[in-house]
Design an enzyme around this catalytic site. Structure first.
Site, mmCIF file in Angstrom:
data_model
loop_
_atom_site.group_PDB
_atom_site.id
_atom_site.type_symbol
_atom_site.label_atom_id
_atom_site.label_comp_id
_atom_site.label_asym_id
_atom_site.label_seq_id
_atom_site.Cartn_x
_atom_site.Cartn_y
_atom_site.Cartn_z
ATOM 1 N N HIS A 216 -8.719 0.770 -0.728
ATOM 2 C CA HIS A 216 -8.500 -0.169 -1.918
ATOM 3 C C HIS A 216 -9.684 -0.725 -2.212
ATOM 4 O O HIS A 216 -9.799 -1.943 -2.287
ATOM 5 C CB HIS A 216 -7.349 -1.156 -1.472
ATOM 6 C CG HIS A 216 -5.872 -0.768 -1.073
ATOM 7 N ND1 HIS A 216 -5.174 -0.109 -1.874
ATOM 8 C CD2 HIS A 216 -5.320 -0.486 -0.106
ATOM 9 C CE1 HIS A 216 -4.046 0.099 -1.622
ATOM 10 N NE2 HIS A 216 -4.160 0.046 -0.147
ATOM 11 N N SER B 283 0.984 -1.480 -0.039
ATOM 12 C CA SER B 283 0.069 -0.099 0.047
ATOM 13 C C SER B 283 0.965 1.122 -0.052
ATOM 14 O O SER B 283 1.637 1.303 -1.005
ATOM 15 C CB SER B 283 -1.004 -0.018 1.025
ATOM 16 O OG SER B 283 -2.019 0.921 0.902
#
Length: 311
Positions: free
Chosen positions: A200, A90
């Protein structure tokens, strides 16, 4: 020996992170100072002193994690440790791209700051949540999410962290509906995560829309090291690929299991987690049990890694 550096994402933060390296490594101290200057605020002080409640806010967590990871990277370089390939989980992908020299620390800090603000605003506009699904195959999790989405829900596999651990993300009601079906299909546990938004997932598309032109306007070069991107679990080698993948990343999946499988399959046997905590080290050992994994976050662990890699 083929060496990979990996960089952690949200959930790895803790008050005090990076403080010892700041005191004892000139390179780490310089990295923290660059991030502070680039962000126009004392990111390093927040890393070192908190308070924890403020550090947990997305707009703060991401720049702090980035600062700590690039400071660890600088200290590793100072100690003569150089990887052949990099990847980040991430927001950790931004530190990985600094390691690959796709952009410098100041540029990365500014990009992460904009990313954090955009994601925080997306979470405010489109509230959601996340939950870890334990003990179920990733393909089954995706199948269940797809089925629910076909009848109006919004829930997706966000992070495929390791075999038996998939994080889902989406609307709170959809997470709850998914939890019922996932348990029926054999999930051992469903653990709600303490996060401020549905990261996400499609609920982050607002952030992606904000970030794409921002990313396009920053100086980004072709990476000098191989980088495995979150959204593709494949190598990115050009500036254009980096920009496209970063633009897709906030609303797309973190394909961590596939990332480590690719690296292990390509002969990368040694991994150094650069940043706070040992989250990625634990995941890597579950994906590739024979891998040699170190975590570096302070001078003591750096000395252990330096000695271990020279044996």
């Amino acid at each position: 020996m083929k060496l990979a550096f990996v960089f952690p994402g949200q959930g790895s933060q803790a008050v005090g992170m990076g403080s010892e390296l700041f005191q004892r490594s000139d390179a780490a101290r310089a990295a923290f100072e660059i991030v502070d200057d680039a962000c126009g605020e004392a990111i390093s002080k927040l890393c070192f002193e908190g308070p924890e409640a403020i550090l947990r806010e997305t707009k703060n967590t991401q720049p702090c994690l980035f600062a700590t990871s690039v400071a660890v990277l600088a200290a590793c370089r100072e100690a003569g440790l150089v990887p052949s390939v990099v990847a980040g989980h991430s927001v950790g992908e931004y530190a990985a791209l600094v390691a690959a020299e796709a952009f410098d620390v100041a540029t990365g800090a500014k990009l992460v700051q904009q990313r954090a603000l955009a994601m925080a605003e997306a979470a405010r506009l489109h509230p959601g949540s996340m939950a870890a699904v334990l003990g179920l195959d990733a393909r089954v999790v995706k199948e269940i999410c797809d089925s629910l989405n076909s009848v109006g829900h919004v829930v997706v596999p966000a992070n495929d962290n390791c075999p038996g651990q998939v994080v889902i993300s989406g609307e709170a009601m959809s997470i709850a509906a998914a939890a019922i079906v996932l348990k029926e299909r054999g999930a051992k546990r469903i653990l709600p995560l303490e996060v401020s938004g549905a990261f996400h997932s499609p609920l982050m598309e607002f952030a992606a829309t904000v970030l794409r032109p921002v990313i396009a306007n920053f100086p980004i070069a072709d990476p000098k090291l191989l980088v495995v991107a979150n959204v593709t679990a494949d190598y990115e080698t050009t500036a254009e690929e980096v920009k496209a993948n970063l633009g897709a990343q906030v609303a797309g999946p973190v394909r961590w299991t596939e990332t480590i499988q690719r690296l292990w399959g390509d002969g990368y046997t040694h991994f150094v987690e650069c940043g706070n905590g040992k989250v990625l080290a634990g995941l890597i050992k579950r994906i590739a049990p024979e891998a040699v994994v170190f975590s570096v976050g302070d001078p003591t662990s750096l000395a252990v890694v330096s000695e271990g890699l020279r044996q």
